[in-house]
Design a protein around this motif. Sequence first.
Motif, PDB file in Angstrom:
ATOM      1  N   ARG A   1       0.870  -1.177   0.000  1.00 32.36           N
ATOM      2  CA  ARG A   1       0.000   0.000   0.000  1.00 32.36           C
ATOM      3  C   ARG A   1       0.905   1.224   0.000  1.00 32.36           C
ATOM      4  N   ILE A   2       0.765   2.061  -1.021  1.00 34.58           N
ATOM      5  CA  ILE A   2       1.568   3.272  -1.147  1.00 34.58           C
ATOM      6  C   ILE A   2       0.631   4.471  -1.044  1.00 34.58           C
ATOM      7  N   LYS A   3       0.857   5.282  -0.032  1.00 37.37           N
ATOM      8  CA  LYS A   3       0.069   6.510   0.138  1.00 37.37           C
ATOM      9  C   LYS A   3       0.860   7.641  -0.482  1.00 37.37           C
ATOM     10  N   ILE A   4       0.267   8.227  -1.508  1.00 35.71           N
ATOM     11  CA  ILE A   4       0.861   9.367  -2.190  1.00 35.71           C
ATOM     12  C   ILE A   4      -0.049  10.553  -1.896  1.00 35.71           C
ATOM     13  N   LYS A   5       0.465  11.747  -1.944  1.00 29.29           N
ATOM     14  CA  LYS A   5      -0.326  12.934  -1.599  1.00 29.29           C
ATOM     15  C   LYS A   5      -1.723  12.904  -2.202  1.00 29.29           C
ATOM     16  N   SER A   6      -1.817  12.523  -3.451  1.00 34.46           N
ATOM     17  CA  SER A   6      -3.092  12.624  -4.151  1.00 34.46           C
ATOM     18  C   SER A   6      -3.912  11.334  -4.172  1.00 34.46           C
ATOM     19  N   GLU A   7      -3.316  10.186  -3.816  1.00 34.56           N
ATOM     20  CA  GLU A   7      -4.056   8.928  -3.900  1.00 34.56           C
ATOM     21  C   GLU A   7      -3.360   7.796  -3.158  1.00 34.56           C
ATOM     22  N   VAL A   8      -4.057   6.665  -3.109  1.00 35.59           N
ATOM     23  CA  VAL A   8      -3.506   5.444  -2.536  1.00 35.59           C
ATOM     24  C   VAL A   8      -3.398   4.419  -3.660  1.00 35.59           C
ATOM     25  N   ILE A   9      -2.251   3.745  -3.698  1.00 34.28           N
ATOM     26  CA  ILE A   9      -2.001   2.733  -4.723  1.00 34.28           C
ATOM     27  C   ILE A   9      -1.734   1.404  -4.022  1.00 34.28           C
ATOM     28  N   TYR A  10      -2.297   0.341  -4.549  1.00 38.38           N
ATOM     29  CA  TYR A  10      -1.982  -1.007  -4.089  1.00 38.38           C
ATOM     30  C   TYR A  10      -1.287  -1.741  -5.235  1.00 38.38           C
ATOM     31  N   ILE A  11      -0.164  -2.377  -4.909  1.00 34.57           N
ATOM     32  CA  ILE A  11       0.596  -3.120  -5.915  1.00 34.57           C
ATOM     33  C   ILE A  11       0.996  -4.459  -5.324  1.00 34.57           C
TER      34      ILE A  11
END
Length: 137
Positions: free
Chosen positions: A107-117
């Motif tokens: 789970r990557i939290k980036i300023k504008s969104e959350v990404i799951y890889i």
Amino acid sequence: MKKISTCKGILLTIVVVVGVLVVGLIIGLSYQKNKISFTDRQMQISGIYGKDYNLADIESVTLKDEKPITTLRTNGFSIGGIKKGHFNVKNDGNCLLFVSGNGKCIRIKIKSEVIYINLDDDTATMDLYDKLVKIMQ
């Protein structure tokens, strides 16, 4: 009369062939594996729904034991264990998923969104996680 029905038949055949080609292209692109690479300043995800992210914008990186629980596909592809695109995720809202296997997920939290890889296996996923943690330090 025969000329009109022949034209309709040809037009229908063309529409069906084009439709099959478009659907085949979309499915083919969806099954293509996303590649994740890094430059000094960016994480680059290539492939369908891929995008570039500034490393400075990454707020957190977390390793999860399982894939996220999705409640709704808003703009994405989902078949079998593969989920790519925008999904509503339980406890996270709208997220971008690049999930292609079972097991661990990042789970990557980036300023504008959350990404799951996650990648094909836990070893590859762990290697990517380790790389992201090193970048965050």
